[in-house]
Design an enzyme around this catalytic site. Structure first.
Site: not given
Ligand code: PMP
Length: 408
Positions: A195, A254, A223
């Site tokens: 990310s 997302k 992502h």
């Molecule tokens: N895994 C990754 C790689 C992420 O970027 C994120 C969100 N930043 C999450 C998990 C968590 O997802 P959520 O926002 O649905 O809790």
């Protein structure tokens, strides 16, 4: 005794905050008073947002709002309980069936967020006799999931398949006691799209290495959900590896535009998670509107392919123009485009000046990224028009010259 004379046991928090401010690492929240979208009202100003994960613009899509409203009318505002107690609704089951079909897997279980999906699945399926092998840049929720597990873990150099093979070779040779006793499970875990840098995991090599050494692969596709693969099916589909990755974690927060996470895999995996995964067992399920809007998103992703096409056209155009202006945009292969500035203070100043120019690009600084890798992280979406992208690029050009990041 008056409160004034009583010592404050949390006084150390003020000192920590002061230290953060001094190092330019303190980040106040900006408050949004509009809907999410390509233009938002932040701290009372209308600005172009390059900071959401709303890749397909689904947070405010009319069909999504309608689906949510209809679910509220029919099923109410909340689910009222943990699913094992009294909260499993037809909507939850239907969403999971839709997701399993979409992901080409046997079964899916949803969680309250992508974060809880990771912290739920990892400790549930691993224990003392297993080994977790993790990319060094994996998301915080994978790291927390590993911390909750009794399994030992090894970290391999980011996206380095040879380094992974080395770890797997040693693990299978020495075993868990140093004398060749095999691990019950070796679980290789990687983000699908990282990310911060926007790079894609070298999944074909990771899967081949895992298969060679009898390990299972788990991918966190937060992502990549809605971004990579046919209609946004994710990294596994993007690389043509359907059926060869045991566990796919995705997010509904997302590109899907709502909130939640899910684990896609075998029926046995779903069944054991229902029995044991702690966020599933001890935390209330999604409200009806969330489940219904997520279902609608899966339909939209398949029925409106132009959203996906626009996301990628915008991505190509924005990257090409930033590079042409002279910015260092790293090696991203996805709609995440980091504008690498290095220094934290410069990055925060850059972000603030962009905001003055009507563009919201979040600064990402230590400890989220290494101290010398501060950046403005941008994400363009399907909802940005060319005119908005041109205005955003104009702001980057102005601020970049003013702060001496680009010449001209
Ligand atoms: N895994 C990754 C790689 C992420 O970027 C994120 C969100 N930043 C999450 C998990 C968590 O997802 P959520 O926002 O649905 O809790």
């Amino acid at each position: 005794m008056g409160t004034a004379s009583r010592p404050n046991p949390l006084a150390f928090l003020d000192e920590e905050l002061a230290a953060l401010r001094e190092r330019h690492l303190y980040r106040p929240l900006r408050v949004m008073s509009s809907a999410q979208g390509p233009i938002v009202s932040l701290d009372g100003r209308r600005v172009i947002s390059l900071s959401s994960n709303d890749y397909l613009g689904l947070t405010h899509h009319p069909r999504m709002k309608r689906a949510a409203l209809e679910a509220v009318q029919q099923f109410g505002a909340g689910s009222g309980a943990v699913r094992t107690i009294a909260g499993t609704m037809t909507l939850h089951e239907e969403l999971e069936a839709d997701l399993a079909a979409f992901k080409h897997t046997e079964a899916v279980l949803t969680f309250q967020s992508g974060f809880t999906a990771n912290t739920g699945v990892i400790p549930t399926i691993t224990g003392e006799t297993d080994l977790i092998v993790s990319d060094e840049l994996n998301h915080a929720s994978i790291i927390d999931g590993m911390r909750l597990s009794k399994a030992p873990r090894k970290v391999f150099k980011h996206a380095d398949v040879e380094a992974l093979r080395e770890v797997l070779r040693e693990a299978t040779t020495k075993g868990r006691d140093g004398e060749g006793a095999p691990y019950r499970l070796i679980l290789v875990v990687t983000d699908g799209v990282f990310s911060m840098d926007g790079d894609i995991a070298p999944l074909p090599g990771i899967v081949a290495a895992a298969e060679e050494f009898g390990a299972a692969v788990m991918i966190d596709d937060a992502h990549a959900s809605g971004v990579l693969g046919e209609d946004g099916r994710g990294t596994v589909n993007h690389f043509g590896l359907d059926g060869r990755v045991a566990i796919q974690v995705g997010t509904l927060s997302k590109a899907v535009g709502v909130l939640g996470g899910y684990v896609a895999g075998s029926q046995a995996l779903r069944d054991i998670l229902i029995q044991r995964a702690r966020p599933f067992l001890f935390s209330t399920s999604h409200p009806p509107a969330v489940a219904a809007a997520c279902r609608e998103a899966i339909r939209i992703m398949q029925e409106e392919p132009e959203l996906h096409e626009r996301l990628w056209a915008n991505t190509r155009r924005f990257k090409a123009e930033l590079a042409r202006l002279g910015f260092n945009i790293g090696t991203s292969e996805t709609p995440i485009t980091p504008v690498l500035l290095g220094d934290s203070e410069l990055t925060i100043r850059f972000s603030n000046r962009l905001f003055d120019e009507g563009v919201f690009g979040t600064s990402v600084v230590f400890p989220t990224v290494a101290l010398d890798r501060a950046r403005i992280r941008t994400i363009v979406t399907a909802a940005h028009t060319e005119e908005l992208l041109d205005r955003a690029l104009g702001a980057f050009d102005t601020v970049g010259r003013e702060l001496g990041v680009i010449s001209g």
